[in-house]
Design a protein around this motif. Structure first.
Motif, PDB file in Angstrom:
ATOM      1  N   GLN A 294       0.643  -1.227   0.180  1.00 22.17           N
ATOM      2  CA  GLN A 294       0.046  -0.023  -0.040  1.00 22.17           C
ATOM      3  C   GLN A 294       0.923   1.184  -0.101  1.00 22.17           C
ATOM      4  O   GLN A 294       0.496   2.225  -0.815  1.00 22.17           O
ATOM      5  CB  GLN A 294      -0.990   0.191   1.254  1.00 22.17           C
ATOM      6  CG  GLN A 294      -1.976  -0.823   1.149  1.00 22.17           C
ATOM      7  CD  GLN A 294      -2.872  -0.807   2.399  1.00 22.17           C
ATOM      8  OE1 GLN A 294      -2.689  -0.739   3.505  1.00 22.17           O
ATOM      9  NE2 GLN A 294      -4.408  -0.497   2.095  1.00 22.17           N
ATOM     10  N   ALA A 295       1.843   1.443   0.846  1.00 21.26           N
ATOM     11  CA  ALA A 295       2.837   2.520   1.009  1.00 21.26           C
ATOM     12  C   ALA A 295       3.422   2.499  -0.283  1.00 21.26           C
ATOM     13  O   ALA A 295       3.676   3.695  -0.716  1.00 21.26           O
ATOM     14  CB  ALA A 295       3.770   2.532   2.256  1.00 21.26           C
ATOM     15  N   PHE A 296       4.082   1.624  -0.916  1.00 26.93           N
ATOM     16  CA  PHE A 296       4.828   1.826  -2.077  1.00 26.93           C
ATOM     17  C   PHE A 296       3.962   2.201  -3.216  1.00 26.93           C
ATOM     18  O   PHE A 296       4.213   3.247  -3.929  1.00 26.93           O
ATOM     19  CB  PHE A 296       5.415   0.270  -2.202  1.00 26.93           C
ATOM     20  CG  PHE A 296       6.013   0.288  -3.646  1.00 26.93           C
ATOM     21  CD1 PHE A 296       7.293   0.987  -3.895  1.00 26.93           C
ATOM     22  CD2 PHE A 296       5.568  -0.156  -4.814  1.00 26.93           C
ATOM     23  CE1 PHE A 296       8.107   0.872  -5.005  1.00 26.93           C
ATOM     24  CE2 PHE A 296       6.302  -0.167  -6.054  1.00 26.93           C
ATOM     25  CZ  PHE A 296       7.567   0.128  -6.063  1.00 26.93           C
ATOM     26  N   CYS A 297       2.702   1.981  -3.314  1.00 26.31           N
ATOM     27  CA  CYS A 297       1.976   2.410  -4.431  1.00 26.31           C
ATOM     28  C   CYS A 297       1.653   3.935  -4.258  1.00 26.31           C
ATOM     29  O   CYS A 297       1.454   4.817  -5.088  1.00 26.31           O
ATOM     30  CB  CYS A 297       0.447   1.426  -4.264  1.00 26.31           C
ATOM     31  SG  CYS A 297       0.892   0.078  -4.999  1.00 26.31           S
ATOM     32  N   LYS A 298       1.128   4.121  -2.993  1.00 27.31           N
ATOM     33  CA  LYS A 298       0.822   5.414  -2.574  1.00 27.31           C
ATOM     34  C   LYS A 298       2.204   6.564  -2.940  1.00 27.31           C
ATOM     35  O   LYS A 298       1.833   7.665  -3.295  1.00 27.31           O
ATOM     36  CB  LYS A 298       0.535   5.761  -1.194  1.00 27.31           C
ATOM     37  CG  LYS A 298      -0.026   7.046  -0.809  1.00 27.31           C
ATOM     38  CD  LYS A 298      -1.128   7.389   0.421  1.00 27.31           C
ATOM     39  CE  LYS A 298      -1.480   8.561   0.676  1.00 27.31           C
ATOM     40  NZ  LYS A 298      -2.575   8.635   1.627  1.00 27.31           N
TER      41      LYS A 298
END
Length: 382
Positions: free
Chosen positions: A88-92
């Protein structure tokens, strides 16, 4: 009308699967590419459909991802598994949009699923058709973490077959960072590849069916017995939970139960031929047995039985495709195909016929989070 989009998807794969049988090598390449493209367009660009977005959208929206320290803080503060939190954090960090995150998840799912299918099923649209019918929609729309975790474990099955423990357990541990349910694949390394005598398979299958039909309850009494040592509060807690779940028991004596009996009967009849077609089918036959056994043993608890069984539903995706190769006569193949299509349409309709499953797509006109949340809260029981 909520089911129309999903039924069209299923029937589109059915048509492509039929065309694939008669296509040239060049045509087959294009049909495979089209089936993958359809999968990504349908699931990767979906709006707020199903249930999972109610959890994941707020978590994604609250994540800080402007630097490495904040990424780590966001992951550690989340109640979700760290691997999924990192995704999630990587995509954001790349693009702070929830629909982009879903698109990346879909690409990952599709790649894992394709790698699993390509080594076992030549007719890719047929595999996708069976996938959509047998819990694929539920996995994609309602069980995002579970699906990614499951697909990673499916790609570990080659190492199980080759008896390579390090890469197998390594992938299982990676999957557990996405969803902890993948822990169930760890003990499978020791027995899933072993061929059972047909009589043993029949015995376990018949026992499961009789156990289910007899409606034997044994987990509830065990839990109550354990709770009695912990105090009246826990006894009452367990009793209330059991009584709340008892209404779901009759759901097992349904069309789905008859389908499982029918599939089990076909596997018994074509047991040797399935193994001859592909030695890997030993794993999938055993997985189907665990699928059926899960419904029987955990029938007292609807959520537990369905979630555990769902971990073995991949057996259908392979066995239903290979059963087409087992029928010698064209008429039998046509009857079997008719069964798969009719049952698929019926099952998809029952699963998706509700307002929260209304399909929309980011490429066209997608409802906002607030709109879908309002619709969902107004139709929680549908």
């Amino acid at each position: 009308m909520y089911s129309v989009a999903y039924i069209i998807l299923f029937l589109l794969y059915a048509v492509m699967a039929l065309l694939y049988r008669y296509a040239s090598d060049y045509g087959k390449t294009w049909i495979k590419a089209t089936s993958i493209l359809v999968f990504v367009l349908f699931f990767g660009f979906r709006g707020f459909i199903g249930d999972d977005w109610l959890i994941y959208y707020p978590v994604f929206d609250d994540m800080y991802s402007d630097n490495a320290i904040n990424i780590f803080a966001s992951i550690t503060m989340s109640d979700l598994e760290p691997g999924f939190g990192f995704l999630q954090a990587f995509c954001k960090l790349i693009y702070p949009n929830y629909h982009f995150f879903i698109f990346v998840c879909c690409l990952l799912q599709c790649a894992l699923l394709y790698n699993f299918f390509r080594k076992r099923i030549d007719n890719l649209p047929l595999a996708f058709m069976v996938f959509v019918c047998m819990s694929g929609i539920e996995l994609e729309l309602n069980l995002l973490r579970n699906s990614i975790s499951l697909f990673i474990c499916l790609n570990a099955l080659n190492y199980l077959k080759e008896r390579k423990p390090l890469p197998y357990f390594g992938l299982c541990l990676l999957a557990m960072t996405i969803h902890v349910s993948s822990v169930i694949f760890i003990p499978l390394y020791f027995f899933l590849h072993k061929r059972l005598p047909r009589l043993v398979y029949i015995g376990i299958f018949v026992f499961s069916a009789v156990f289910l039909l007899a409606q034997v309850n044994f987990i509830g009494p065990i839990l109550l017995y354990i709770a009695s040592f912990l105090g009246d509060f826990y006894v009452e807690l367990v009793r209330n939970y059991i009584e709340g779940e008892m209404t779901a028991i009759q759901g097992f004596l349904s069309v789905g139960f008859l389908e499982r009996l029918f599939t089990g009967f076909l596997i018994i009849c074509y047991y040797d031929r399935l193994v001859k077609i592909n030695r890997d089918n030993i794993m999938f036959i055993n997985a189907f047995l665990l699928y059926f056994l899960s419904f029987a043993l955990f029938r007292e608890f609807e959520v537990a039985s369905r979630r555990i069984a769902l971990l073995f539903v991949f057996s259908y995706w392979i066995l239903w495709c290979d059963l087409f190769k087992c029928f010698m006569y064209r008429g039998n193949k046509m009857l079997y195909a008719l069964f798969v299509v009719c049952y698929g349409v019926l099952k998809i309709h029952s699963l998706t016929n509700g307002p929260k499953m209304e399909y929309d797509n980011v490429l066209f006109n997608v409802k906002s989070y607030e709109e879908r949340y309002t619709i969902y809260m107004m139709n929680k029981k549908n």
